[in-house]
Design an enzyme around this catalytic site. Sequence first.
Site, PDB file in Angstrom:
ATOM      1  CG  HIS A 117      -0.054   0.096   2.507  1.00 16.43           C
ATOM      2  ND1 HIS A 117       0.371  -1.018   3.186  1.00 16.43           N
ATOM      3  CD2 HIS A 117       0.462   1.158   3.170  1.00 16.43           C
ATOM      4  CE1 HIS A 117       1.104  -0.645   4.217  1.00 16.43           C
ATOM      5  NE2 HIS A 117       1.176   0.679   4.234  1.00 16.43           N
TER       6      HIS A 117
ATOM      7  CG  HIS B 202       6.841   5.085   1.034  1.00 12.27           C
ATOM      8  ND1 HIS B 202       6.378   6.105   1.844  1.00 12.27           N
ATOM      9  CD2 HIS B 202       6.748   3.947   1.777  1.00 12.27           C
ATOM     10  CE1 HIS B 202       6.052   5.611   3.023  1.00 12.27           C
ATOM     11  NE2 HIS B 202       6.255   4.304   3.019  1.00 12.27           N
TER      12      HIS B 202
END
Length: 222
Positions: free
Chosen positions: A69, A153
Site C-alpha cells: 500500500h 512510497h
Amino acid sequence: VPLEEVSIPLFFGWFLLSTVQEKVRCTSMDFLKTLDTLEAFKKHMIDFTGKTEKEVDLEQYFEAKGSLHCTTKFCNYGKAEGAKEYAMKPAVRDFYGSTSELSLTALFVTPRTVGAQVSLTEEQLLLWPGDAEKEAASIVPAAASLPVGSRAHVTLGCAQGVEPMQTGLDLLEILALKQEGQQGETVEEMELGPLTYFGEGRWLLCLREPICAPACFSSRYK
Ligand code: ACK
C-alpha cells in the site's frame, strides 16, 4: 467515546490490487537478487554488514510487511495529529473506495528498508496530507523544502527490527540529497533503468518504464 472517534482507522492509503502486488513483489525480488551480485554493490557491502568480508543476501535481509500500500495519512485511530481533520476532508470521503492508478517511478534500497517511490497525480494529491513532509523534518530536516507528495512510497520490506515508517524517511533522505544537488554515482545501467549510489548504503533505481499499479483508496484498522 463518540462513535466518530472510534471509527478513525489506523491509517488511510491506496491498497494495491492483488494481481499487481504479485508483479511488484517479483520486480522487487529480481532487483534485490541482481543488486547484491553487482561489483559496485559488493564494494559498499560494508554499509549493510558492518564487516568488509561478509556477504549479504538482500532477499533474506529484508522481511516483507503485509499487503502492499501507499499510506496517505497515519491516523493511529484518531490519536495522530490532524487525524480527525483528515478523516473528515471532503476529498477523503468522496474518493473512499475508488480505484486509481499509482505510478511507481523508482525502487530504492537502504540498510534499513526497500521501497518504491510513488509519483502522485494532481488528483491523487488531493488526498495527500499537506504536512506529511514537514512532519518528517524533525528526522530528515531537508524534507520540509521538498515538494508535497515526496514522501509517497510503497514499503516492500524492512530489515530486522525496523518499522515500516522508516521507508518514507529513507526516500525523503535520498530526494533531499538530490535536491541539494548531489547527483550520486550512477554505477550501472540495469535492465529496468539507471542505478545510482548516494553513499551510506543508499541505492536508487529509476524505472525507465514506471510500473502502473491500480490501487483502491481505503483504510486499515490493524
Ligand atoms: O509502510 P508504511 O507507509 O509505514 O505503512 C505503514 C502504515 O503506516 C501502518 O503502520 C505507516 N506509519 C506508521 N507510523 C507512521 C507515522 N508516524 N507517520 C507516517 N506513517 C506511519 C507505516
